[in-house]
Design an enzyme around this catalytic site. Structure first.
Site, PDB file in Angstrom:
ATOM      1  N   ALA A   1      -1.518 -22.068  21.789  1.00  0.00           N
ATOM      2  CA  ALA A   1      -2.177 -20.963  20.897  1.00  0.00           C
ATOM      3  C   ALA A   1      -3.335 -20.138  21.554  1.00  0.00           C
ATOM      4  O   ALA A   1      -3.339 -18.998  21.583  1.00  0.00           O
ATOM      5  CB  ALA A   1      -2.466 -21.751  19.539  1.00  0.00           C
ATOM      6  N   LYS A   2      -4.088 -20.871  22.429  1.00  0.00           N
ATOM      7  CA  LYS A   2      -5.213 -20.220  23.000  1.00  0.00           C
ATOM      8  C   LYS A   2      -4.689 -19.435  24.171  1.00  0.00           C
ATOM      9  O   LYS A   2      -5.197 -18.181  24.427  1.00  0.00           O
ATOM     10  CB  LYS A   2      -5.825 -21.289  23.506  1.00  0.00           C
TER      11      LYS A   2
ATOM     12  N   ALA B   1     -18.891 -20.806  12.737  1.00  0.00           N
ATOM     13  CA  ALA B   1     -20.318 -20.533  13.323  1.00  0.00           C
ATOM     14  C   ALA B   1     -21.094 -21.678  12.871  1.00  0.00           C
ATOM     15  O   ALA B   1     -22.481 -21.749  12.761  1.00  0.00           O
ATOM     16  CB  ALA B   1     -20.993 -19.290  13.474  1.00  0.00           C
ATOM     17  N   GLY B   2     -20.577 -22.659  12.006  1.00  0.00           N
ATOM     18  CA  GLY B   2     -21.366 -23.624  11.259  1.00  0.00           C
ATOM     19  C   GLY B   2     -21.914 -24.622  11.898  1.00  0.00           C
ATOM     20  O   GLY B   2     -22.898 -25.382  11.604  1.00  0.00           O
TER      21      GLY B   2
ATOM     22  N   TYR C   1      -2.418 -26.629  21.186  1.00  0.00           N
ATOM     23  CA  TYR C   1      -3.616 -25.884  21.201  1.00  0.00           C
ATOM     24  C   TYR C   1      -3.632 -25.144  22.397  1.00  0.00           C
ATOM     25  O   TYR C   1      -4.207 -23.981  22.341  1.00  0.00           O
ATOM     26  CB  TYR C   1      -4.662 -27.032  21.417  1.00  0.00           C
TER      27      TYR C   1
ATOM     28  N   ASP D   1     -11.604 -18.882   5.137  1.00  0.00           N
ATOM     29  CA  ASP D   1     -10.668 -19.502   6.003  1.00  0.00           C
ATOM     30  C   ASP D   1      -9.903 -18.484   6.737  1.00  0.00           C
ATOM     31  O   ASP D   1      -9.329 -17.519   6.434  1.00  0.00           O
ATOM     32  CB  ASP D   1      -9.644 -20.136   5.267  1.00  0.00           C
ATOM     33  N   VAL D   2     -10.302 -18.267   8.219  1.00  0.00           N
ATOM     34  CA  VAL D   2      -9.623 -17.286   8.922  1.00  0.00           C
ATOM     35  C   VAL D   2      -8.177 -17.529   9.202  1.00  0.00           C
ATOM     36  O   VAL D   2      -7.598 -16.289   9.729  1.00  0.00           O
ATOM     37  CB  VAL D   2     -10.345 -17.377  10.641  1.00  0.00           C
TER      38      VAL D   2
HETATM   39  N1  LIG Z   1     -15.972 -28.196  22.449  1.00  0.00           N
HETATM   40  C1  LIG Z   1     -15.260 -28.132  23.634  1.00  0.00           C
HETATM   41  O1  LIG Z   1     -15.453 -28.908  24.420  1.00  0.00           O
HETATM   42  C2  LIG Z   1     -14.345 -26.878  23.832  1.00  0.00           C
HETATM   43  C3  LIG Z   1     -13.819 -26.809  24.841  1.00  0.00           C
HETATM   44  C4  LIG Z   1     -12.978 -25.538  25.043  1.00  0.00           C
HETATM   45  C5  LIG Z   1     -12.933 -24.269  24.237  1.00  0.00           C
HETATM   46  N2  LIG Z   1     -13.752 -24.889  22.900  1.00  0.00           N
HETATM   47  C6  LIG Z   1     -13.493 -23.714  21.846  1.00  0.00           C
HETATM   48  O2  LIG Z   1     -14.674 -23.208  21.523  1.00  0.00           O
HETATM   49  C7  LIG Z   1     -14.474 -23.008  20.085  1.00  0.00           C
HETATM   50  C8  LIG Z   1     -15.679 -23.597  19.416  1.00  0.00           C
HETATM   51  O3  LIG Z   1     -15.574 -25.306  19.600  1.00  0.00           O
HETATM   52  P1  LIG Z   1     -16.482 -26.372  19.008  1.00  0.00           P
HETATM   53  O4  LIG Z   1     -16.292 -27.484  19.626  1.00  0.00           O
HETATM   54  O5  LIG Z   1     -17.645 -25.654  18.739  1.00  0.00           O
HETATM   55  O6  LIG Z   1     -15.640 -26.534  17.361  1.00  0.00           O
HETATM   56  P2  LIG Z   1     -16.389 -27.389  16.280  1.00  0.00           P
HETATM   57  O7  LIG Z   1     -15.082 -27.876  15.698  1.00  0.00           O
HETATM   58  O8  LIG Z   1     -17.578 -28.198  16.665  1.00  0.00           O
HETATM   59  O9  LIG Z   1     -16.675 -26.139  15.268  1.00  0.00           O
HETATM   60  C9  LIG Z   1     -15.825 -25.243  14.710  1.00  0.00           C
HETATM   61  C10 LIG Z   1     -16.377 -24.949  13.369  1.00  0.00           C
HETATM   62  O10 LIG Z   1     -15.211 -23.987  12.907  1.00  0.00           O
HETATM   63  C11 LIG Z   1     -14.905 -24.113  11.382  1.00  0.00           C
HETATM   64  N3  LIG Z   1     -13.584 -24.010  11.087  1.00  0.00           N
HETATM   65  C12 LIG Z   1     -12.480 -24.773  11.302  1.00  0.00           C
HETATM   66  N4  LIG Z   1     -11.195 -24.091  10.793  1.00  0.00           N
HETATM   67  C13 LIG Z   1     -11.624 -22.923  10.402  1.00  0.00           C
HETATM   68  C14 LIG Z   1     -11.086 -21.844   9.703  1.00  0.00           C
HETATM   69  N5  LIG Z   1      -9.741 -21.965   9.165  1.00  0.00           N
HETATM   70  N6  LIG Z   1     -11.756 -20.803   9.106  1.00  0.00           N
HETATM   71  C15 LIG Z   1     -13.160 -20.696   9.550  1.00  0.00           C
HETATM   72  N7  LIG Z   1     -13.779 -21.870  10.206  1.00  0.00           N
HETATM   73  C16 LIG Z   1     -13.219 -22.945  10.617  1.00  0.00           C
HETATM   74  C17 LIG Z   1     -15.339 -25.749  11.322  1.00  0.00           C
HETATM   75  O11 LIG Z   1     -15.502 -26.150   9.912  1.00  0.00           O
HETATM   76  C18 LIG Z   1     -16.571 -25.886  12.314  1.00  0.00           C
HETATM   77  O12 LIG Z   1     -17.667 -25.962  11.894  1.00  0.00           O
HETATM   78  C19 LIG Z   1     -13.238 -23.183  19.614  1.00  0.00           C
HETATM   79  O13 LIG Z   1     -12.645 -21.924  19.648  1.00  0.00           O
HETATM   80  C20 LIG Z   1     -12.634 -24.091  20.555  1.00  0.00           C
HETATM   81  O14 LIG Z   1     -11.375 -24.231  20.836  1.00  0.00           O
HETATM   82  C21 LIG Z   1     -14.210 -25.846  22.889  1.00  0.00           C
END
Ligand SMILES: NC(=O)c1ccc[n+]([C@@H]2O[C@H](COP(=O)([O-])OP(=O)(O)OC[C@H]3O[C@@H](n4cnc5c(N)ncnc54)[C@H](O)[C@@H]3O)[C@@H](O)[C@H]2O)c1
Length: 248
Positions: free
Chosen positions: A162-163, A14-15, A159, A63-64
């Site tokens: 896993a999803k 959620a950062g 990806y 780290d999750v």
């Molecule tokens: N952005 C898109 O277009 C999109 C599309 C479909 C699905 N999603 C899904 O939505 C969710 C959020 O995507 P987003 O684009 O906001 O991601 P993002 O990469 O912008 O942010 C994800 C955050 O997760 C943190 N992170 C990474 N590995 C981690 C770990 N091991 N433990 C804890 N934190 C960790 C990162 O530091 C980052 O701040 C994800 O599950 C992604 O798969 C995103």
């Protein structure tokens, strides 16, 4: 409606972007929010923004993919805010994620997608699910992707695999915990505004029926609904949050 006062939520990854939007909207509904991220500075920034907007939040960097770190992190969240009522498994984009055809991916690359998008969900869920069942209330919400539902041919096979595993897991979990007042649902997201640079996002938007990419607020609003008491009869579902790009 959709009041979350007195609820404690843990949002992973959620950062920034979608996770930060989820955390903000949960806090706006009254939840006390633990902001997880791998990077402590990102978790702290989102938590600080929530607090300066009048909400209650704490940063919870771990780290999750690391089971021990998740157990310790969940315990520290419980000490800081109370037992977790709402878990949002949002972390899902591995650091340095590459877009490449399966045939071009080194097998050494496969595991990190599964570690984050499936094992991350399992570790975090395992850390909070017993408490939710014992208290007779809980919400587990996993953020997946249309890539877990459809073949895309875009170079995101691991990806997507896993999803897809996470989507299937959530369906089974939902039925195992239904009688304990705990629901388990998944959001399958389409393209968000952070999917690329401005030019890429503008091109992607043309392919989406509603005419735009998704925002963190679009995702957060759907999470708030599923987290609410009003959604107590919805479980085991995968909700498309995608601007109509994939209908069901
Ligand atoms: N952005 C898109 O277009 C999109 C599309 C479909 C699905 N999603 C899904 O939505 C969710 C959020 O995507 P987003 O684009 O906001 O991601 P993002 O990469 O912008 O942010 C994800 C955050 O997760 C943190 N992170 C990474 N590995 C981690 C770990 N091991 N433990 C804890 N934190 C960790 C990162 O530091 C980052 O701040 C994800 O599950 C992604 O798969 C995103």
């Amino acid at each position: 409606m959709f009041e979350l006062t007195d609820r404690v939520a843990l949002v992973t990854g959620a950062g920034r972007n979608a996770g930060a939007g989820i955390a903000r909207l949960l806090a706006r509904q009254g939840a006390r929010v633990a902001v997880n991220d791998l990077l402590p500075e990102r978790a702290a920034a989102t938590a600080a923004a929530i607090e300066s907007a009048g909400g209650v939040a704490c940063a919870a960097a771990f780290d999750v993919t690391d089971a021990d770190a998740v157990r310790a992190g969940a315990a520290s969240v419980e000490r800081a805010l109370g037992p977790v009522d709402v878990l949002v498994n949002n972390a899902g984009v591995p650091v340095g994620m590459t877009v490449a055809r399966f045939r071009d991916l080194d097998p050494g690359e496969w595991r990190r997608y599964v570690d984050l998008n499936l094992y991350g969900v399992l570790h975090c869920t395992r850390a909070v699910i017993d408490g939710m069942c014992a208290r007779g209330h809980g919400r587990v919400i996993t953020i997946a992707s249309v890539a877990g539902q459809l073949g895309l041919g875009l170079g995101v096979s691991l990806y997507g695999a896993a999803k897809g595993g996470a989507i299937a897991f959530m369906r089974h979990l939902a039925l195992e915990v239904a009688r304990h007042g705990v629901t388990a649902n998944t959001l399958a997201l389409g393209m968000l505004e952070n999917a690329g640079d401005a030019a890429v996002v503008a091109e992607l938007a043309k392919t989406i029926p509603v005419g735009r990419c998704g925002t963190p607020e679009d995702v957060g609003a759907a999470v708030v609904f599923l987290a609410s008491d009003e959604a107590g009869w919805i479980t085991g579902q995968t909700l498309g949050v995608n601007g109509g790009s994939h209908t069901s």
